[in-house]
Design a protein around this motif. Structure first.
Motif, PDB file in Angstrom:
ATOM      1  N   ASN A  57       0.835  -1.216   0.000  1.00  0.00           N
ATOM      2  CA  ASN A  57       0.000   0.000   0.000  1.00  0.00           C
ATOM      3  C   ASN A  57       0.862   1.255   0.000  1.00  0.00           C
ATOM      4  N   LEU A  58       1.933   1.261   0.797  1.00  0.00           N
ATOM      5  CA  LEU A  58       2.826   2.414   0.816  1.00  0.00           C
ATOM      6  C   LEU A  58       3.548   2.573  -0.520  1.00  0.00           C
ATOM      7  N   ILE A  59       3.977   1.468  -1.094  1.00  0.00           N
ATOM      8  CA  ILE A  59       4.648   1.516  -2.392  1.00  0.00           C
ATOM      9  C   ILE A  59       3.686   2.008  -3.468  1.00  0.00           C
ATOM     10  N   ASN A  60       2.420   1.591  -3.375  1.00  0.00           N
ATOM     11  CA  ASN A  60       1.436   2.029  -4.362  1.00  0.00           C
ATOM     12  C   ASN A  60       1.170   3.526  -4.285  1.00  0.00           C
ATOM     13  N   ILE A  61       1.358   4.110  -3.102  1.00  0.00           N
ATOM     14  CA  ILE A  61       1.231   5.563  -3.003  1.00  0.00           C
ATOM     15  C   ILE A  61       2.269   6.218  -3.909  1.00  0.00           C
ATOM     16  N   PHE A  62       3.516   5.721  -3.848  1.00  0.00           N
ATOM     17  CA  PHE A  62       4.548   6.257  -4.741  1.00  0.00           C
ATOM     18  C   PHE A  62       4.182   6.010  -6.197  1.00  0.00           C
ATOM     19  N   PHE A 106      12.266  12.610  -2.649  1.00  0.00           N
ATOM     20  CA  PHE A 106      11.576  12.927  -1.392  1.00  0.00           C
ATOM     21  C   PHE A 106      10.915  11.673  -0.813  1.00  0.00           C
ATOM     22  N   ILE A 107      10.201  10.909  -1.645  1.00  0.00           N
ATOM     23  CA  ILE A 107       9.523   9.700  -1.165  1.00  0.00           C
ATOM     24  C   ILE A 107      10.528   8.653  -0.713  1.00  0.00           C
ATOM     25  N   THR A 108      11.638   8.534  -1.431  1.00  0.00           N
ATOM     26  CA  THR A 108      12.675   7.586  -1.037  1.00  0.00           C
ATOM     27  C   THR A 108      13.192   7.900   0.366  1.00  0.00           C
ATOM     28  N   LEU A 109      13.504   9.155   0.617  1.00  0.00           N
ATOM     29  CA  LEU A 109      14.002   9.557   1.935  1.00  0.00           C
ATOM     30  C   LEU A 109      12.932   9.354   3.017  1.00  0.00           C
ATOM     31  N   LEU A 110      11.685   9.643   2.679  1.00  0.00           N
ATOM     32  CA  LEU A 110      10.597   9.462   3.641  1.00  0.00           C
ATOM     33  C   LEU A 110      10.474   8.002   4.069  1.00  0.00           C
ATOM     34  N   TYR A 111      10.467   7.092   3.102  1.00  0.00           N
ATOM     35  CA  TYR A 111      10.306   5.675   3.429  1.00  0.00           C
ATOM     36  C   TYR A 111      11.557   5.096   4.079  1.00  0.00           C
ATOM     37  N   PHE A 143      12.974   3.986  -6.481  1.00  0.00           N
ATOM     38  CA  PHE A 143      11.914   4.919  -6.877  1.00  0.00           C
ATOM     39  C   PHE A 143      12.356   5.962  -7.910  1.00  0.00           C
ATOM     40  N   PRO A 144      13.503   6.646  -7.711  1.00  0.00           N
ATOM     41  CA  PRO A 144      13.889   7.658  -8.715  1.00  0.00           C
ATOM     42  C   PRO A 144      14.083   7.067 -10.105  1.00  0.00           C
ATOM     43  N   PHE A 145      14.626   5.847 -10.164  1.00  0.00           N
ATOM     44  CA  PHE A 145      14.890   5.219 -11.459  1.00  0.00           C
ATOM     45  C   PHE A 145      13.588   4.763 -12.121  1.00  0.00           C
ATOM     46  N   TYR A 146      12.666   4.208 -11.326  1.00  0.00           N
ATOM     47  CA  TYR A 146      11.354   3.838 -11.859  1.00  0.00           C
ATOM     48  C   TYR A 146      10.635   5.071 -12.403  1.00  0.00           C
ATOM     49  N   PRO A 240      -3.535  17.289  -9.512  1.00  0.00           N
ATOM     50  CA  PRO A 240      -4.844  16.675  -9.220  1.00  0.00           C
ATOM     51  C   PRO A 240      -4.848  15.161  -9.451  1.00  0.00           C
ATOM     52  N   ALA A 241      -4.142  14.697 -10.501  1.00  0.00           N
ATOM     53  CA  ALA A 241      -4.050  13.250 -10.718  1.00  0.00           C
ATOM     54  C   ALA A 241      -3.315  12.586  -9.559  1.00  0.00           C
ATOM     55  N   CYS A 242      -2.240  13.246  -9.071  1.00  0.00           N
ATOM     56  CA  CYS A 242      -1.505  12.732  -7.910  1.00  0.00           C
ATOM     57  C   CYS A 242      -2.398  12.705  -6.675  1.00  0.00           C
ATOM     58  N   LEU A 243      -3.130  13.802  -6.457  1.00  0.00           N
ATOM     59  CA  LEU A 243      -4.009  13.863  -5.291  1.00  0.00           C
ATOM     60  C   LEU A 243      -5.089  12.793  -5.352  1.00  0.00           C
ATOM     61  N   ALA A 244      -5.650  12.596  -6.555  1.00  0.00           N
ATOM     62  CA  ALA A 244      -6.658  11.551  -6.707  1.00  0.00           C
ATOM     63  C   ALA A 244      -6.069  10.185  -6.362  1.00  0.00           C
ATOM     64  N   SER A 245      -4.851   9.932  -6.844  1.00  0.00           N
ATOM     65  CA  SER A 245      -4.186   8.664  -6.534  1.00  0.00           C
ATOM     66  C   SER A 245      -3.903   8.544  -5.047  1.00  0.00           C
ATOM     67  N   MET A 246      -3.469   9.649  -4.432  1.00  0.00           N
ATOM     68  CA  MET A 246      -3.185   9.622  -3.001  1.00  0.00           C
ATOM     69  C   MET A 246      -4.464   9.402  -2.195  1.00  0.00           C
ATOM     70  N   PHE A 247      -5.572  10.007  -2.632  1.00  0.00           N
ATOM     71  CA  PHE A 247      -6.838   9.780  -1.937  1.00  0.00           C
ATOM     72  C   PHE A 247      -7.205   8.295  -1.975  1.00  0.00           C
ATOM     73  N   TYR A 248      -7.092   7.714  -3.180  1.00  0.00           N
ATOM     74  CA  TYR A 248      -7.425   6.295  -3.303  1.00  0.00           C
ATOM     75  C   TYR A 248      -6.467   5.426  -2.498  1.00  0.00           C
ATOM     76  N   ASP A 249      -5.177   5.767  -2.546  1.00  0.00           N
ATOM     77  CA  ASP A 249      -4.218   4.959  -1.797  1.00  0.00           C
ATOM     78  C   ASP A 249      -4.388   5.128  -0.297  1.00  0.00           C
ATOM     79  N   GLY A 250      -4.740   6.346   0.138  1.00  0.00           N
ATOM     80  CA  GLY A 250      -5.036   6.530   1.548  1.00  0.00           C
ATOM     81  C   GLY A 250      -6.227   5.690   1.968  1.00  0.00           C
ATOM     82  N   ALA A 251      -7.264   5.682   1.125  1.00  0.00           N
ATOM     83  CA  ALA A 251      -8.437   4.854   1.408  1.00  0.00           C
ATOM     84  C   ALA A 251      -8.080   3.370   1.366  1.00  0.00           C
ATOM     85  N   ASN A 252      -7.233   2.981   0.380  1.00  0.00           N
ATOM     86  CA  ASN A 252      -6.798   1.589   0.300  1.00  0.00           C
ATOM     87  C   ASN A 252      -6.018   1.179   1.546  1.00  0.00           C
TER      88      ASN A 252
END
Length: 446
Positions: A57-62, A106-111, A143-146, A240-252
Protein backbone atom coordinates in the motif's frame (compact mmCIF):
# COMPACT_ATOMS: atom_id res chain seq x y z
CA UNK A 1 1.85 11.18 -36.55
CA UNK A 2 -0.21 14.34 -36.04
CA UNK A 3 -2.63 13.31 -38.78
CA UNK A 4 -2.87 9.87 -37.27
CA UNK A 5 -4.02 11.25 -33.91
CA UNK A 6 -6.43 13.95 -35.08
CA UNK A 7 -8.01 12.49 -38.20
CA UNK A 8 -9.57 9.21 -39.17
CA UNK A 9 -11.94 6.77 -37.45
CA UNK A 10 -11.78 7.05 -33.63
CA UNK A 11 -12.63 3.37 -33.11
CA UNK A 12 -9.68 2.26 -35.21
CA UNK A 13 -7.36 4.87 -33.70
CA UNK A 14 -8.28 3.80 -30.17
CA UNK A 15 -7.59 0.17 -30.99
CA UNK A 16 -4.22 1.09 -32.52
CA UNK A 17 -3.32 2.96 -29.33
CA UNK A 18 -4.85 0.35 -27.05
CA UNK A 19 -3.22 -2.86 -28.32
CA UNK A 20 0.36 -1.82 -27.48
CA UNK A 21 -0.84 -0.53 -24.10
CA UNK A 22 -2.65 -3.81 -23.42
CA UNK A 23 0.40 -5.79 -24.43
CA UNK A 24 2.52 -3.71 -22.05
CA UNK A 25 -0.06 -4.11 -19.28
CA UNK A 26 -0.25 -7.87 -19.65
CA UNK A 27 3.52 -8.17 -19.81
CA UNK A 28 3.81 -6.19 -16.55
CA UNK A 29 1.05 -8.15 -14.85
CA UNK A 30 2.39 -11.48 -16.08
CA UNK A 31 5.72 -10.51 -14.59
CA UNK A 32 4.00 -9.59 -11.30
CA UNK A 33 2.18 -12.93 -11.24
CA UNK A 34 5.35 -14.86 -12.08
CA UNK A 35 7.31 -13.01 -9.42
CA UNK A 36 4.67 -13.77 -6.80
CA UNK A 37 4.60 -17.44 -7.79
CA UNK A 38 8.38 -17.66 -7.33
CA UNK A 39 8.28 -15.83 -3.99
CA UNK A 40 5.23 -17.62 -2.54
CA UNK A 41 6.41 -21.10 -3.46
CA UNK A 42 9.99 -20.49 -2.42
CA UNK A 43 9.50 -18.29 0.67
CA UNK A 44 5.98 -19.10 1.88
CA UNK A 45 2.78 -17.31 2.93
CA UNK A 46 4.50 -14.83 5.27
CA UNK A 47 6.62 -13.52 2.38
CA UNK A 48 3.46 -13.02 0.29
CA UNK A 49 1.87 -11.16 3.22
CA UNK A 50 4.94 -8.89 3.50
CA UNK A 51 5.05 -8.04 -0.21
CA UNK A 52 1.28 -7.74 -0.74
CA UNK A 53 0.31 -6.19 2.61
CA UNK A 54 0.78 -2.70 4.01
CA UNK A 55 4.23 -2.34 2.42
CA UNK A 56 2.50 -2.72 -0.95
CA UNK A 57 0.00 0.00 0.00
CA UNK A 58 2.83 2.41 0.82
CA UNK A 59 4.65 1.52 -2.39
CA UNK A 60 1.44 2.03 -4.36
CA UNK A 61 1.23 5.56 -3.00
CA UNK A 62 4.55 6.26 -4.74
CA UNK A 63 3.49 4.43 -7.92
CA UNK A 64 0.25 6.31 -8.30
CA UNK A 65 1.73 9.73 -7.57
CA UNK A 66 4.56 9.06 -10.03
CA UNK A 67 2.03 7.86 -12.57
CA UNK A 68 -0.09 10.97 -11.90
CA UNK A 69 2.86 13.21 -12.77
CA UNK A 70 3.48 11.04 -15.83
CA UNK A 71 -0.15 11.54 -16.88
CA UNK A 72 0.39 15.29 -16.66
CA UNK A 73 3.52 15.03 -18.82
CA UNK A 74 1.80 12.69 -21.29
CA UNK A 75 -1.20 14.99 -21.75
CA UNK A 76 1.11 18.00 -22.10
CA UNK A 77 3.13 16.09 -24.72
CA UNK A 78 -0.05 15.11 -26.60
CA UNK A 79 -1.28 18.71 -26.64
CA UNK A 80 2.10 20.05 -27.79
CA UNK A 81 2.21 17.40 -30.52
CA UNK A 82 -1.27 18.50 -31.58
CA UNK A 83 -0.03 22.10 -31.70
CA UNK A 84 3.05 21.04 -33.72
CA UNK A 85 5.42 22.64 -31.20
CA UNK A 86 8.70 20.59 -31.14
CA UNK A 87 10.75 23.13 -29.18
CA UNK A 88 8.03 23.37 -26.55
CA UNK A 89 7.92 19.58 -26.43
CA UNK A 90 11.65 19.41 -25.65
CA UNK A 91 11.31 21.95 -22.84
CA UNK A 92 8.30 20.07 -21.52
CA UNK A 93 10.32 16.82 -21.40
CA UNK A 94 13.19 18.40 -19.46
CA UNK A 95 10.83 20.09 -17.03
CA UNK A 96 9.03 16.80 -16.40
CA UNK A 97 12.33 15.02 -15.69
CA UNK A 98 13.21 17.62 -13.06
CA UNK A 99 9.84 17.33 -11.35
CA UNK A 100 10.03 13.53 -11.23
CA UNK A 101 13.48 13.54 -9.68
CA UNK A 102 12.50 15.95 -6.88
CA UNK A 103 9.35 13.99 -6.05
CA UNK A 104 10.88 10.51 -6.14
CA UNK A 105 13.89 11.45 -4.02
CA UNK A 106 11.58 12.93 -1.39
CA UNK A 107 9.52 9.70 -1.16
CA UNK A 108 12.68 7.59 -1.04
CA UNK A 109 14.00 9.56 1.94
CA UNK A 110 10.60 9.46 3.64
CA UNK A 111 10.31 5.68 3.43
CA UNK A 112 13.95 5.08 4.31
CA UNK A 113 13.83 7.06 7.54
CA UNK A 114 10.17 6.67 8.55
CA UNK A 115 9.22 3.32 6.99
CA UNK A 116 9.05 1.51 10.34
CA UNK A 117 6.85 4.17 11.91
CA UNK A 118 4.45 4.13 8.95
CA UNK A 119 4.17 0.34 8.93
CA UNK A 120 3.61 0.24 12.69
CA UNK A 121 0.89 2.84 12.34
CA UNK A 122 -0.79 0.59 9.74
CA UNK A 123 -0.97 -2.25 12.30
CA UNK A 124 1.36 -4.62 10.48
CA UNK A 125 1.56 -7.80 12.61
CA UNK A 126 4.69 -7.95 14.77
CA UNK A 127 5.92 -11.15 13.12
CA UNK A 128 5.91 -9.40 9.70
CA UNK A 129 7.20 -5.97 10.76
CA UNK A 130 10.97 -6.46 10.52
CA UNK A 131 10.81 -8.02 7.04
CA UNK A 132 8.34 -5.35 5.87
CA UNK A 133 10.66 -2.54 7.01
CA UNK A 134 13.69 -4.08 5.30
CA UNK A 135 11.69 -4.67 2.12
CA UNK A 136 10.32 -1.14 1.80
CA UNK A 137 13.69 0.49 2.52
CA UNK A 138 15.50 -1.42 -0.21
CA UNK A 139 12.58 -1.10 -2.61
CA UNK A 140 12.40 2.68 -2.21
CA UNK A 141 15.98 3.04 -3.47
CA UNK A 142 14.61 2.24 -6.92
CA UNK A 143 11.91 4.92 -6.88
CA UNK A 144 13.89 7.66 -8.72
CA UNK A 145 14.89 5.22 -11.46
CA UNK A 146 11.35 3.84 -11.86
CA UNK A 147 9.99 7.38 -12.03
CA UNK A 148 12.38 8.41 -14.80
CA UNK A 149 11.82 5.24 -16.83
CA UNK A 150 8.01 5.47 -16.70
CA UNK A 151 8.12 9.18 -17.51
CA UNK A 152 10.07 8.58 -20.72
CA UNK A 153 7.60 5.89 -21.77
CA UNK A 154 4.60 8.15 -20.95
CA UNK A 155 6.01 11.01 -23.02
CA UNK A 156 6.53 8.70 -25.99
CA UNK A 157 2.90 7.56 -25.70
CA UNK A 158 1.73 11.16 -25.52
CA UNK A 159 3.40 11.78 -28.88
CA UNK A 160 1.41 8.88 -30.33
CA UNK A 161 4.36 6.47 -30.57
CA UNK A 162 2.93 2.94 -30.72
CA UNK A 163 6.05 0.81 -31.06
CA UNK A 164 8.95 2.15 -29.01
CA UNK A 165 7.27 2.15 -25.55
CA UNK A 166 6.08 -1.44 -26.09
CA UNK A 167 9.57 -2.64 -26.96
CA UNK A 168 11.03 -0.76 -24.00
CA UNK A 169 8.55 -2.16 -21.47
CA UNK A 170 9.09 -5.66 -22.80
CA UNK A 171 12.82 -5.18 -22.26
CA UNK A 172 12.24 -3.86 -18.71
CA UNK A 173 10.08 -6.86 -17.79
CA UNK A 174 12.56 -9.37 -19.21
CA UNK A 175 15.35 -7.65 -17.30
CA UNK A 176 13.25 -7.78 -14.12
CA UNK A 177 12.67 -11.50 -14.57
CA UNK A 178 16.42 -11.99 -14.97
CA UNK A 179 17.11 -9.96 -11.82
CA UNK A 180 14.46 -11.93 -9.88
CA UNK A 181 16.13 -15.16 -10.92
CA UNK A 182 19.50 -13.81 -9.86
CA UNK A 183 18.61 -12.26 -6.49
CA UNK A 184 15.74 -14.51 -5.33
CA UNK A 185 16.63 -17.94 -6.71
CA UNK A 186 20.36 -17.96 -7.43
CA UNK A 187 21.63 -15.78 -4.57
CA UNK A 188 18.71 -16.81 -2.31
CA UNK A 189 18.31 -13.33 -0.76
CA UNK A 190 14.62 -13.83 0.00
CA UNK A 191 12.41 -10.76 0.33
CA UNK A 192 15.44 -8.48 0.17
CA UNK A 193 16.29 -10.07 -3.16
CA UNK A 194 12.87 -9.11 -4.56
CA UNK A 195 13.47 -5.47 -3.55
CA UNK A 196 17.01 -5.43 -4.98
CA UNK A 197 15.69 -6.91 -8.23
CA UNK A 198 13.34 -3.94 -8.65
CA UNK A 199 16.02 -1.37 -7.83
CA UNK A 200 18.70 -2.78 -10.14
CA UNK A 201 16.21 -3.31 -13.00
CA UNK A 202 14.99 0.27 -13.01
CA UNK A 203 18.44 1.75 -12.48
CA UNK A 204 19.63 0.10 -15.70
CA UNK A 205 16.36 0.96 -17.48
CA UNK A 206 16.47 4.63 -16.44
CA UNK A 207 20.04 5.02 -17.68
CA UNK A 208 19.12 3.61 -21.10
CA UNK A 209 15.78 5.42 -21.51
CA UNK A 210 17.05 8.83 -20.39
CA UNK A 211 19.97 8.42 -22.79
CA UNK A 212 17.55 7.49 -25.58
CA UNK A 213 15.44 10.59 -24.96
CA UNK A 214 18.54 12.81 -24.89
CA UNK A 215 19.86 11.29 -28.12
CA UNK A 216 16.64 12.08 -30.00
CA UNK A 217 15.58 15.33 -28.33
CA UNK A 218 18.65 16.74 -26.57
CA UNK A 219 16.81 17.10 -23.27
CA UNK A 220 20.01 17.10 -21.18
CA UNK A 221 21.60 19.81 -23.29
CA UNK A 222 22.11 23.23 -21.72
CA UNK A 223 20.42 24.70 -24.79
CA UNK A 224 17.18 23.01 -23.72
CA UNK A 225 15.97 25.12 -20.81
CA UNK A 226 13.42 24.37 -18.14
CA UNK A 227 10.11 26.02 -18.95
CA UNK A 228 7.94 27.50 -16.20
CA UNK A 229 4.74 27.47 -18.34
CA UNK A 230 5.24 23.79 -19.10
CA UNK A 231 6.01 23.04 -15.45
CA UNK A 232 2.77 24.78 -14.54
CA UNK A 233 0.84 22.79 -17.16
CA UNK A 234 2.29 19.47 -15.96
CA UNK A 235 1.57 20.38 -12.34
CA UNK A 236 -1.91 21.68 -13.15
CA UNK A 237 -2.84 18.32 -14.67
CA UNK A 238 -0.46 16.12 -12.69
CA UNK A 239 -1.08 17.38 -9.14
CA UNK A 240 -4.84 16.68 -9.22
CA UNK A 241 -4.05 13.25 -10.72
CA UNK A 242 -1.50 12.73 -7.91
CA UNK A 243 -4.01 13.86 -5.29
CA UNK A 244 -6.66 11.55 -6.71
CA UNK A 245 -4.19 8.66 -6.53
CA UNK A 246 -3.18 9.62 -3.00
CA UNK A 247 -6.84 9.78 -1.94
CA UNK A 248 -7.43 6.29 -3.30
CA UNK A 249 -4.22 4.96 -1.80
CA UNK A 250 -5.04 6.53 1.55
CA UNK A 251 -8.44 4.85 1.41
CA UNK A 252 -6.80 1.59 0.30
CA UNK A 253 -4.35 1.81 3.18
CA UNK A 254 -7.16 2.41 5.65
CA UNK A 255 -9.03 -0.55 4.15
CA UNK A 256 -5.89 -2.63 4.60
CA UNK A 257 -5.98 -1.99 8.35
CA UNK A 258 -9.38 -3.71 8.40
CA UNK A 259 -7.87 -6.64 6.50
CA UNK A 260 -4.87 -6.72 8.84
CA UNK A 261 -7.18 -7.24 11.82
CA UNK A 262 -8.41 -10.47 10.22
CA UNK A 263 -4.92 -12.04 10.34
CA UNK A 264 -2.20 -13.25 7.98
CA UNK A 265 -4.53 -15.56 6.00
CA UNK A 266 -6.80 -12.63 5.13
CA UNK A 267 -3.79 -10.44 4.32
CA UNK A 268 -2.40 -13.06 1.94
CA UNK A 269 -5.81 -13.78 0.35
CA UNK A 270 -6.64 -10.10 -0.17
CA UNK A 271 -3.18 -9.47 -1.62
CA UNK A 272 -3.45 -12.39 -4.03
CA UNK A 273 -6.95 -11.41 -5.13
CA UNK A 274 -5.69 -7.90 -5.83
CA UNK A 275 -2.89 -9.32 -7.99
CA UNK A 276 -5.53 -11.13 -10.05
CA UNK A 277 -7.94 -8.16 -10.10
CA UNK A 278 -5.09 -5.93 -11.16
CA UNK A 279 -5.25 -7.43 -14.66
CA UNK A 280 -8.67 -5.78 -14.96
CA UNK A 281 -7.52 -2.45 -13.52
CA UNK A 282 -4.54 -2.39 -15.86
CA UNK A 283 -6.80 -3.03 -18.87
CA UNK A 284 -9.10 -0.19 -17.81
CA UNK A 285 -6.14 2.15 -17.26
CA UNK A 286 -4.74 1.21 -20.67
CA UNK A 287 -8.09 2.09 -22.25
CA UNK A 288 -8.17 5.39 -20.34
CA UNK A 289 -4.63 6.20 -21.51
CA UNK A 290 -5.59 5.53 -25.13
CA UNK A 291 -8.69 7.71 -24.78
CA UNK A 292 -6.97 10.63 -23.05
CA UNK A 293 -4.14 10.59 -25.62
CA UNK A 294 -6.57 10.82 -28.52
CA UNK A 295 -8.80 13.39 -26.80
CA UNK A 296 -5.88 15.62 -25.74
CA UNK A 297 -4.30 15.54 -29.20
CA UNK A 298 -7.65 16.46 -30.75
CA UNK A 299 -8.14 19.26 -28.22
CA UNK A 300 -4.63 20.60 -28.87
CA UNK A 301 -5.40 20.68 -32.58
CA UNK A 302 -8.72 22.45 -31.98
CA UNK A 303 -10.81 19.40 -32.96
CA UNK A 304 -13.34 19.09 -30.14
CA UNK A 305 -15.87 18.12 -32.78
CA UNK A 306 -14.31 14.64 -32.56
CA UNK A 307 -15.01 14.22 -28.83
CA UNK A 308 -18.44 12.61 -29.18
CA UNK A 309 -17.28 9.95 -31.65
CA UNK A 310 -14.13 9.26 -29.59
CA UNK A 311 -16.14 8.79 -26.38
CA UNK A 312 -18.74 6.59 -28.07
CA UNK A 313 -16.02 4.29 -29.39
CA UNK A 314 -14.16 4.37 -26.07
CA UNK A 315 -17.22 3.35 -24.03
CA UNK A 316 -18.03 0.52 -26.44
CA UNK A 317 -14.50 -0.90 -26.24
CA UNK A 318 -14.24 -0.35 -22.48
CA UNK A 319 -17.47 -2.18 -21.64
CA UNK A 320 -16.57 -5.04 -23.96
CA UNK A 321 -13.28 -5.44 -22.10
CA UNK A 322 -15.02 -5.20 -18.70
CA UNK A 323 -17.43 -8.01 -19.57
CA UNK A 324 -14.60 -10.19 -20.87
CA UNK A 325 -12.36 -9.60 -17.83
CA UNK A 326 -15.27 -10.15 -15.43
CA UNK A 327 -16.03 -13.53 -17.00
CA UNK A 328 -12.37 -14.58 -16.88
CA UNK A 329 -12.09 -13.60 -13.21
CA UNK A 330 -15.35 -15.28 -12.18
CA UNK A 331 -14.86 -18.50 -14.14
CA UNK A 332 -11.19 -18.75 -13.12
CA UNK A 333 -11.78 -18.08 -9.42
CA UNK A 334 -11.15 -21.74 -8.55
CA UNK A 335 -7.92 -22.07 -10.52
CA UNK A 336 -6.16 -18.72 -10.41
CA UNK A 337 -5.41 -18.62 -6.63
CA UNK A 338 -3.71 -22.03 -6.85
CA UNK A 339 -1.03 -20.49 -9.06
CA UNK A 340 0.24 -18.50 -6.08
CA UNK A 341 -0.05 -20.70 -3.02
CA UNK A 342 -0.85 -24.19 -1.74
CA UNK A 343 -2.42 -22.89 1.47
CA UNK A 344 -6.05 -24.11 1.25
CA UNK A 345 -7.41 -21.47 3.63
CA UNK A 346 -5.84 -18.67 1.55
CA UNK A 347 -7.13 -20.24 -1.69
CA UNK A 348 -10.70 -20.53 -0.36
CA UNK A 349 -10.81 -16.94 0.91
CA UNK A 350 -9.33 -15.62 -2.35
CA UNK A 351 -11.94 -17.59 -4.30
CA UNK A 352 -14.74 -15.93 -2.33
CA UNK A 353 -13.32 -12.46 -2.96
CA UNK A 354 -13.02 -13.03 -6.73
CA UNK A 355 -16.57 -14.41 -7.00
CA UNK A 356 -17.83 -11.30 -5.19
CA UNK A 357 -15.87 -8.64 -7.08
CA UNK A 358 -15.97 -9.94 -10.70
CA UNK A 359 -19.63 -9.02 -11.48
CA UNK A 360 -18.99 -5.52 -10.10
CA UNK A 361 -16.38 -4.80 -12.78
CA UNK A 362 -19.22 -3.34 -14.87
CA UNK A 363 -19.37 -0.37 -12.51
CA UNK A 364 -15.82 0.72 -13.31
CA UNK A 365 -15.63 1.88 -16.99
CA UNK A 366 -17.80 4.99 -16.48
CA UNK A 367 -15.41 6.64 -14.06
CA UNK A 368 -12.29 5.88 -16.15
CA UNK A 369 -13.74 7.25 -19.39
CA UNK A 370 -15.20 10.40 -17.84
CA UNK A 371 -11.94 11.10 -15.99
CA UNK A 372 -10.10 10.70 -19.32
CA UNK A 373 -12.47 13.24 -20.91
CA UNK A 374 -12.10 15.87 -18.19
CA UNK A 375 -8.31 15.50 -17.97
CA UNK A 376 -7.93 15.94 -21.72
CA UNK A 377 -9.90 19.21 -21.42
CA UNK A 378 -7.79 20.36 -18.43
CA UNK A 379 -10.88 20.18 -16.19
CA UNK A 380 -9.18 18.63 -13.20
CA UNK A 381 -10.25 20.38 -9.99
CA UNK A 382 -13.85 19.17 -9.65
CA UNK A 383 -13.00 15.53 -10.57
CA UNK A 384 -10.34 15.61 -7.83
CA UNK A 385 -12.93 16.78 -5.30
CA UNK A 386 -15.27 14.03 -6.51
CA UNK A 387 -12.51 11.47 -6.00
CA UNK A 388 -11.96 12.76 -2.47
CA UNK A 389 -15.68 12.37 -1.73
CA UNK A 390 -15.63 8.78 -3.02
CA UNK A 391 -12.60 7.93 -0.89
CA UNK A 392 -14.21 9.46 2.18
CA UNK A 393 -17.21 7.24 1.49
CA UNK A 394 -14.90 4.23 1.48
CA UNK A 395 -13.29 5.28 4.77
CA UNK A 396 -16.69 5.83 6.40
CA UNK A 397 -17.78 2.36 5.27
CA UNK A 398 -14.70 0.74 6.82
CA UNK A 399 -15.04 2.74 10.04
CA UNK A 400 -18.66 1.53 10.40
CA UNK A 401 -17.96 -2.16 9.92
CA UNK A 402 -19.66 -4.23 12.61
CA UNK A 403 -17.80 -6.39 15.10
CA UNK A 404 -16.95 -9.73 13.53
CA UNK A 405 -17.06 -8.36 9.95
CA UNK A 406 -16.02 -10.55 7.02
CA UNK A 407 -13.40 -9.98 4.33
CA UNK A 408 -16.19 -9.41 1.79
CA UNK A 409 -17.72 -6.63 3.87
CA UNK A 410 -14.34 -4.89 3.90
CA UNK A 411 -13.91 -5.52 0.17
CA UNK A 412 -17.23 -3.85 -0.67
CA UNK A 413 -15.63 -0.49 0.09
CA UNK A 414 -13.98 -0.65 -3.37
CA UNK A 415 -17.10 -0.91 -5.58
CA UNK A 416 -18.82 1.55 -3.25
CA UNK A 417 -16.27 4.22 -4.21
CA UNK A 418 -16.71 3.34 -7.91
CA UNK A 419 -20.47 3.94 -7.62
CA UNK A 420 -20.00 7.30 -5.89
CA UNK A 421 -17.36 8.46 -8.41
CA UNK A 422 -19.35 7.36 -11.47
CA UNK A 423 -22.56 9.05 -10.31
CA UNK A 424 -20.89 12.35 -9.44
CA UNK A 425 -18.77 12.38 -12.62
CA UNK A 426 -21.86 11.79 -14.78
CA UNK A 427 -23.57 14.72 -13.08
CA UNK A 428 -20.49 16.95 -13.51
CA UNK A 429 -20.09 16.09 -17.21
CA UNK A 430 -23.77 16.80 -17.84
CA UNK A 431 -23.32 20.20 -16.20
CA UNK A 432 -20.25 20.88 -18.38
CA UNK A 433 -22.18 19.85 -21.50
CA UNK A 434 -25.18 22.04 -20.70
CA UNK A 435 -22.91 24.98 -19.83
CA UNK A 436 -20.95 24.69 -23.08
CA UNK A 437 -24.16 24.26 -25.07
CA UNK A 438 -25.71 27.29 -23.40
CA UNK A 439 -22.55 29.34 -23.97
CA UNK A 440 -22.53 28.38 -27.65
CA UNK A 441 -26.22 29.24 -27.93
CA UNK A 442 -25.76 32.62 -26.30
CA UNK A 443 -23.30 33.66 -29.03
CA UNK A 444 -25.54 32.50 -31.86
CA UNK A 445 -28.13 34.77 -33.40
CA UNK A 446 -30.34 35.35 -36.40
Amino acid sequence: MQKHLTEGTPFRQLLLLLFPLLLCSFIQQAYGVGSNVIISRRLGTDAVAVINGSAANLINIFYNVANGLSVGAMIAAARLSGEKNPSGLRRCMKSALGLHMVFSLFITLLYWFYGKSLLSFLLVPEELLADSVSYIKLYSLGFPFYSLAMLVIAIQRGKGDLKQPTVELLGVCLLNILMDWLFVRTLDLGIRGAALSFTVTYFLSAVYLTGYLHKHYGILSRRTALSLPHIRLILYIGIPACLASMFYDGANTYTQTAVNRLGSTAIAAAGLSFKIENFFYMVMQAMATAAVTLLAASDGAGRRDRFKSILTAAFAICYGLAVFMGLITFLGRGILPQMFTKDESVIEMCRQILAFIAPLYLLYPVLEMLLALTRSMKKVVVPTVITLAACLGRIVWISRLPRGYSILEAKFSYPLSWIITSFLMLFYCLVLYRFSKGKTGSHSGP
